[in-house]
Design a protein around this motif. Structure first.
Motif, PDB file in Angstrom:
ATOM      1  N   ARG A  50       0.832  -1.205   0.000  1.00  0.00           N
ATOM      2  CA  ARG A  50       0.000   0.000   0.000  1.00  0.00           C
ATOM      3  C   ARG A  50       0.869   1.258   0.000  1.00  0.00           C
ATOM      4  NH1 ARG A  50      -5.377  -0.547   1.281  1.00  0.00           N
ATOM      5  NH2 ARG A  50      -5.378   1.512   2.212  1.00  0.00           N
ATOM      6  N   MET A  53       2.113   1.889  -3.531  1.00  0.00           N
ATOM      7  CA  MET A  53       1.076   2.434  -4.415  1.00  0.00           C
ATOM      8  C   MET A  53       0.647   3.844  -4.031  1.00  0.00           C
ATOM      9  SD  MET A  53       0.693   0.146  -6.628  1.00  0.00           S
ATOM     10  CE  MET A  53      -0.595   0.950  -7.578  1.00  0.00           C
ATOM     11  N   LEU A  55      -1.280   4.435  -1.393  1.00  0.00           N
ATOM     12  CA  LEU A  55      -2.643   4.324  -0.885  1.00  0.00           C
ATOM     13  C   LEU A  55      -2.794   4.869   0.524  1.00  0.00           C
ATOM     14  CD1 LEU A  55      -3.769   0.839  -2.218  1.00  0.00           C
ATOM     15  CD2 LEU A  55      -4.887   3.010  -2.648  1.00  0.00           C
ATOM     16  N   PRO A  57      -2.246   7.956   2.804  1.00  0.00           N
ATOM     17  CA  PRO A  57      -1.916   9.357   2.631  1.00  0.00           C
ATOM     18  C   PRO A  57      -0.691   9.761   3.451  1.00  0.00           C
ATOM     19  CG  PRO A  57      -4.194   9.090   3.409  1.00  0.00           C
ATOM     20  CD  PRO A  57      -3.589   7.739   3.340  1.00  0.00           C
ATOM     21  N   ASP A  58       0.150  10.588   2.852  1.00  0.00           N
ATOM     22  CA  ASP A  58       1.341  11.167   3.501  1.00  0.00           C
ATOM     23  C   ASP A  58       2.346  10.123   3.979  1.00  0.00           C
ATOM     24  OD1 ASP A  58      -0.046  13.535   3.210  1.00  0.00           O
ATOM     25  OD2 ASP A  58      -1.010  13.300   5.165  1.00  0.00           O
ATOM     26  N   ASP A  76      -0.299   9.983  -6.249  1.00  0.00           N
ATOM     27  CA  ASP A  76      -1.607   9.362  -6.036  1.00  0.00           C
ATOM     28  C   ASP A  76      -1.601   7.953  -6.630  1.00  0.00           C
ATOM     29  OD1 ASP A  76      -2.907  11.337  -4.681  1.00  0.00           O
ATOM     30  OD2 ASP A  76      -3.522  12.396  -6.495  1.00  0.00           O
ATOM     31  N   PRO A  77      -2.419   7.039  -6.051  1.00  0.00           N
ATOM     32  CA  PRO A  77      -2.421   5.665  -6.546  1.00  0.00           C
ATOM     33  C   PRO A  77      -2.729   5.564  -8.036  1.00  0.00           C
ATOM     34  CG  PRO A  77      -3.777   5.870  -4.566  1.00  0.00           C
ATOM     35  CD  PRO A  77      -3.292   7.229  -4.898  1.00  0.00           C
ATOM     36  N   ASP A  78      -3.632   6.419  -8.524  1.00  0.00           N
ATOM     37  CA  ASP A  78      -3.954   6.308  -9.954  1.00  0.00           C
ATOM     38  C   ASP A  78      -2.764   6.717 -10.812  1.00  0.00           C
ATOM     39  OD1 ASP A  78      -5.230   8.687  -8.540  1.00  0.00           O
ATOM     40  OD2 ASP A  78      -5.065   9.467 -10.568  1.00  0.00           O
ATOM     41  N   THR A  81      -0.352   3.812 -10.809  1.00  0.00           N
ATOM     42  CA  THR A  81      -0.864   2.777 -11.699  1.00  0.00           C
ATOM     43  C   THR A  81      -0.585   3.126 -13.155  1.00  0.00           C
ATOM     44  OG1 THR A  81      -2.624   2.291 -10.131  1.00  0.00           O
ATOM     45  CG2 THR A  81      -2.938   1.527 -12.381  1.00  0.00           C
ATOM     46  N   ARG A  82      -0.812   4.402 -13.512  1.00  0.00           N
ATOM     47  CA  ARG A  82      -0.595   4.795 -14.908  1.00  0.00           C
ATOM     48  C   ARG A  82       0.878   4.723 -15.292  1.00  0.00           C
ATOM     49  NH1 ARG A  82      -4.802   8.474 -13.726  1.00  0.00           N
ATOM     50  NH2 ARG A  82      -3.340  10.159 -13.327  1.00  0.00           N
ATOM     51  N   LEU A  87      -1.279  -2.947  -8.792  1.00  0.00           N
ATOM     52  CA  LEU A  87      -1.513  -3.775  -7.612  1.00  0.00           C
ATOM     53  C   LEU A  87      -2.841  -4.506  -7.735  1.00  0.00           C
ATOM     54  CD1 LEU A  87      -1.077  -4.633  -4.584  1.00  0.00           C
ATOM     55  CD2 LEU A  87      -2.236  -2.531  -3.961  1.00  0.00           C
TER      56      LEU A  87
END
Lengths: 257, 291
Positions: A50, A53, A55, A57-58, A76-78, A81-82, A87
């Motif tokens: 996490r 990724m 996921l 925060p901070d 940010d997780p997105d 991912t990009r 995950l």
């Protein structure tokens, strides 16, 4: 030595200030290899994924996460991912009320996949083709795991992070999924897998790490870990050293080097 | 019988406006778990923006569009600047944030446009009427019903058939899982807030010609829309529409058969009754308390 896809450097992370779950963890996933991360309940395996990724925060509080030279801290997780780090989370992260098809389509939101990519993924998981218009929540556990993997592949990952892909599945399904993972790796995909079940994890892996209470206590090539007496006793259930009366130790001795 | 039909017709027209307001409330509650008390004031702001353009003599359609877009932009901006950064806020503190923003907006409107009521020019009149059988329908009534139904079906197409709609549903169900598929949850939510702003402002524009425009115009319709949302189920978009139309008809029948004076009270009675008898609403999913 091949290059590293992912480097986790001295990472300290947790969910609340002053309550560190990871206390200075460093690990690497090399290009084209499968790394396994072992550890018992609450060791911090999921927290590590996490943190990578973004996921939590901070977090990480300290240390660095680097993917192919790009620092992932604070992303940010997105966005992560990009970049190509995908995950498959614990519990698979499916949308049970959406259909299988819609679940797959979501993977194409950020970057549309081509028809050929879509067909290639469905060829790998033929059962999903039959179930395309069914709600994802109605699939069996194994089918759900396949859907989660199929979705991850549609994102064209460079590095796949798997959080206990074998959890709660029948042995035959587990074997099937491991075969898929093996062939994906042969095609060049780097994988970091988290497992509680060490025997399964070490059968499909090049390198392994053992995490305990937020610290890495052991690492090495998978074969060496498999033969390591400590790992055998703690995670593989191989019994050694019966007590004088023939009882098994309730709490096995840890002899980390 | 004709009288009953008359009440139904009037009720449906009012109900379609409640449904629009309720849709905005439910859309945001479903996706961001925020009860947006600034929804009404945002809508009024949109109407005022359109009104200013119209009084300057700009093209009418253009002004309405600008009002809708203005409400959308302010709504999305509110989410981006105040709601999203409050990542660890409890739902109560988020509700208070929206209340504060509502006060800020209404204060701003009083400051800029004053509290005196204004006539919002509208192409459909309330006094020109058509007779269908024995039922009298004013142009405005027919117009609001038509526009309301058009917007409701538009929203349903957006949510059910488009990529953005799919992402909106995914983010509402499980934002974390959506992000892990590369869906930019923050941007999708901002879009959801913008859509809610458009729905609210549209309801405001249909309402303004009937009740005169002032900064507190949407106070009452907002409460009705909220009651409609509770009635239909806070989680359900179809529920918001059904709740809005039902509340509209019930209110008009209540005013006709029982008492006009207590008409406004009915929506509060509805909220209390629903919470007592069926807290999940008509089309909502039952809650299960996990212990």
């Amino acid at each position: 030595m091949t290059a590293e896809v992912l480097s986790v450097l001295n990472v300290e992370a947790g969910y609340r200030k002053g309550l560190a779950v990871l206390r200075g963890v460093s690990l690497h996933v090399r290009e084209g290899q499968v790394a396994a991360l072992l550890g018992s309940n609450g060791a911090g395996k999921t927290t590590l994924l996490r943190t990578v990724m973004g996921l939590i925060p901070d977090q990480p509080e300290k240390g660095e996460v680097v993917f192919r030279g790009v620092r992932l801290n604070g992303k940010d997780p997105d966005a992560v991912t990009r970049l190509g780090v995908v995950l498959v989370p614990e519990g698979r992260g499916l949308f049970p009320e959406l259909t299988v098809e819609e679940n797959l389509q979501l993977a194409g939101y950020a970057r549309r996949y081509t028809g050929r990519e879509y067909e290639a993924v469905l060829d790998r998981f033929p059962v999903l083709r039959e179930r395309r218009w069914q709600q994802a929540g109605t699939l069996s556990g194994g089918e759900q795991q396949m859907l989660a993997l199929a979705r991850a592949l549609l994102l064209r990952p460079s590095l796949l992070l798997l959080d206990e892909p074998s959890l709660g599945l029948a042995p035959r399904v587990v074997a099937q999924i491991f075969d898929i993972l093996k062939s994906l790796n042969r095609e060049g995909l780097s994988i970091l897998r988290v497992e509680q079940n060490a025997r399964m994890a070490l059968t499909v892996a090049h390198y392994g790490y053992v995490l305990e209470a937020g610290r890495l206590v052991l690492e090495g090539p998978a074969e060496r870990l498999r033969d390591d007496p400590n790992v055998q006793e703690l995670y593989l259930g191989v019994q050694r050293e019966p007590s004088p009366k023939g009882f098994r130790r309730w709490r096995p001795k840890r002899r980390w080097a | 019988m004709t009288l009953a039909l008359q009440y139904v017709a009037n009720g449906l027209a009012a109900g379609s406006l409640y449904a629009l307001v309720a849709l905005g409330i439910v859309l945001l509650y479903r996706s961001s778990r925020v009860l947006n008390f600034a929804h009404g004031d945002l809508a009024t702001l949109g109407v005022f923006l359109a009104f200013t353009g119209i009084t300057r003599g700009w093209r009418y359609g253009l002004c309405l569009a600008a009002g809708l877009l203005g409400a959308a932009a302010v709504s999305a901006g509110f989410y981006r600047l105040l709601i999203k950064p409050a990542r660890q806020a409890t739902s109560l503190s988020l509700v208070i944030t929206t209340l504060g923003f509502a006060l800020l907006l209404s204060g701003l409107m009083v400051w800029v446009w004053g509290t005196d009521t204004k006539v919002f020019p509208f192409p459909l009149s309330e006094t020109r009427v058509h007779r269908l059988g024995g039922v009298v329908v004013s142009e405005l009534t027919a117009g609001s019903l038509a526009v309301g139904l058009f917007l409701v079906s538009g929203l349903s197409v957006l949510v059910q058939k488009t990529r953005l709609g799919l992402a909106m549903r995914a983010v509402a169900q499980n934002p974390e899982a959506a992000q892990l598929l590369g869906v930019p949850a923050g941007r999708v939510l901002a879009a959801t807030w913008a859509v809610a702003g458009v729905l609210g402002a549209a309801a405001g524009m249909l309402l303004a010609p009937a009740v005169l425009l002032d900064p507190f115009m949407m106070l009452d319709p907002f409460l009705k829309g909220f009651a409609a949302a509770v009635l239909g189920g806070m989680d359900s978009l179809p529920g918001a529409v059904v709740g809005g139309l039902l509340l509209g008809v019930a209110e008009s029948a209540f005013a006709g058969y029982v008492s006009v004076k207590y008409k406004a009270t009915l929506s509060f009675v509805v909220i209390v009754a629903v919470l007592l008898a069926r807290p999940e609403g008509l089309l909502g999913r039952p809650f299960h308390r996990r212990v």
